[in-house]
Design a protein around this motif. Structure first.
Motif, PDB file in Angstrom:
ATOM      1  N   PRO A 148       9.883  -6.561  12.466  1.00 51.95           N
ATOM      2  CA  PRO A 148       8.753  -7.418  12.838  1.00 51.95           C
ATOM      3  C   PRO A 148       8.456  -8.441  11.751  1.00 51.95           C
ATOM      4  N   GLY A 149       8.149  -9.663  12.182  1.00 47.79           N
ATOM      5  CA  GLY A 149       7.855 -10.727  11.225  1.00 47.79           C
ATOM      6  C   GLY A 149       9.075 -11.431  10.677  1.00 47.79           C
ATOM      7  N   ALA A 176       4.988  -5.596   1.752  1.00 42.92           N
ATOM      8  CA  ALA A 176       5.106  -6.769   2.621  1.00 42.92           C
ATOM      9  C   ALA A 176       5.716  -6.432   3.974  1.00 42.92           C
ATOM     10  N   GLY A 177       6.109  -5.169   4.153  1.00 40.29           N
ATOM     11  CA  GLY A 177       6.664  -4.756   5.431  1.00 40.29           C
ATOM     12  C   GLY A 177       8.162  -4.906   5.563  1.00 40.29           C
ATOM     13  N   ARG A 214       0.519   2.063   0.207  1.00 40.72           N
ATOM     14  CA  ARG A 214      -0.321   1.301   1.123  1.00 40.72           C
ATOM     15  C   ARG A 214       0.199   1.410   2.558  1.00 40.72           C
ATOM     16  N   PRO A 215      -0.709   1.456   3.544  1.00 40.20           N
ATOM     17  CA  PRO A 215      -0.259   1.485   4.939  1.00 40.20           C
ATOM     18  C   PRO A 215       0.281   0.112   5.346  1.00 40.20           C
ATOM     19  N   VAL A 216       1.389   0.114   6.078  1.00 37.45           N
ATOM     20  CA  VAL A 216       2.004  -1.123   6.555  1.00 37.45           C
ATOM     21  C   VAL A 216       2.065  -1.071   8.076  1.00 37.45           C
ATOM     22  N   ASP A 217       1.617  -2.143   8.719  1.00 44.35           N
ATOM     23  CA  ASP A 217       1.639  -2.208  10.178  1.00 44.35           C
ATOM     24  C   ASP A 217       3.000  -2.735  10.630  1.00 44.35           C
TER      25      ASP A 217
END
Length: 254
Positions: A148-149, A176-177, A214-217
């Motif tokens: 995603p992204g 940053a995912g 940290r949580p990443v969506d």
């Protein structure tokens, strides 16, 4: 309340000649989508035909797992392939797999880049555009599976192709995912219990914990289960069982 649902995909057909890497038959009893190597980073004609036939019998979706022409490096070495050549290579791989998929009574339902190409098209505009051009060249508005992204998804949307976001329960994420590079410590999550619980979190909330806590969506519609790690089949079964026991519907995205 909306029912949680997720697709389970695995990289299959990653052998060549007498060499086999993945337990294709057993993994096909767990997953709902099969990313089948198309002969460039792994796979050959016989293997592609065999896995397509088995996937069709089990009702598993067939996806073209396209990569750089890099059998020796298993497609995990980044290459500066000219865009025109890369587009043709992608179309070639999709076309080859489509022959065997249709012969088995199925079809190629989506495209997923492999290895170094997968990571490259997260940020490389020219390579991402070339992959999309190759998908379009092969014909049909095939969904593109990716991070995603990524710029790959941006270019796919520009080209009118559906996009499907994918997540990895056994790979570490940056804040940053993006995926932590494989060569770095902790890039692969090896504890089975952790992988199972990360899978459930991804399916239910779309969240995964990054390497810094940290949580990443990730908002994933598909979860990749790697088939080339020790105990891969047993882990994949544990993931699916945990999802279904928790009320998550496991089904293909297409």
């Amino acid at each position: 309340m909306v029912e949680a649902s997720i697709d389970l995909n695995a990289d299959l057909g990653e052998g060549f000649g007498r060499w086999r890497l993945t337990d294709d038959e057993r993994l096909l009893s767990v997953v709902t989508s099969a990313n089948i190597a198309c002969g460039f980073h792994a796979g050959d004609a016989v293997t592609m035909r065999r896995v397509c036939e088995s996937a069709a019998r089990r009702g598993v979706r067939v996806g073209a797992h396209v990569g750089y022409r890099d059998l020796a490096g298993f497609g995990r070495r980044s290459m500066d392939v000219p865009p025109e050549e890369l587009a043709a290579d992608v179309a070639y791989q999709i076309g080859a797999l489509e022959v065997f998929a249709r012969a088995a009574g199925s079809r190629v339902s989506y495209v997923k880049p492999h290895g170094a190409l997968y990571n490259r098209v997260v940020h490389d505009e020219r390579q991402a555009a070339a992959v999309v051009e190759g998908v379009l060249l092969a014909g049909g508005a095939l969904p593109v599976l990716g991070l995603p992204g990524s710029v790959l998804h941006e270019w796919a949307e520009k080209g009118g192709l559906p996009t499907v976001s994918e997540a990895f329960a056994d790979r570490a994420y940056t804040a940053a995912g993006t995926l932590v590079e494989r060569g770095l410590d902790g890039a692969v999550v090896s504890d089975p219990a952790t992988v199972v619980e990360r899978s459930l979190s991804i399916a239910r909330s779309g969240l995964v914990t990054s390497h810094c806590g940290r949580p990443v969506d990730v908002g994933a519609r598909s979860l990749c289960l790697h088939g080339d790690t020790p105990g891969a089949v047993e882990l994949a079964r544990r993931v699916r069982d945990r999802l279904e026991e928790s009320g998550v519907r496991v089904a293909a995205f297409v």
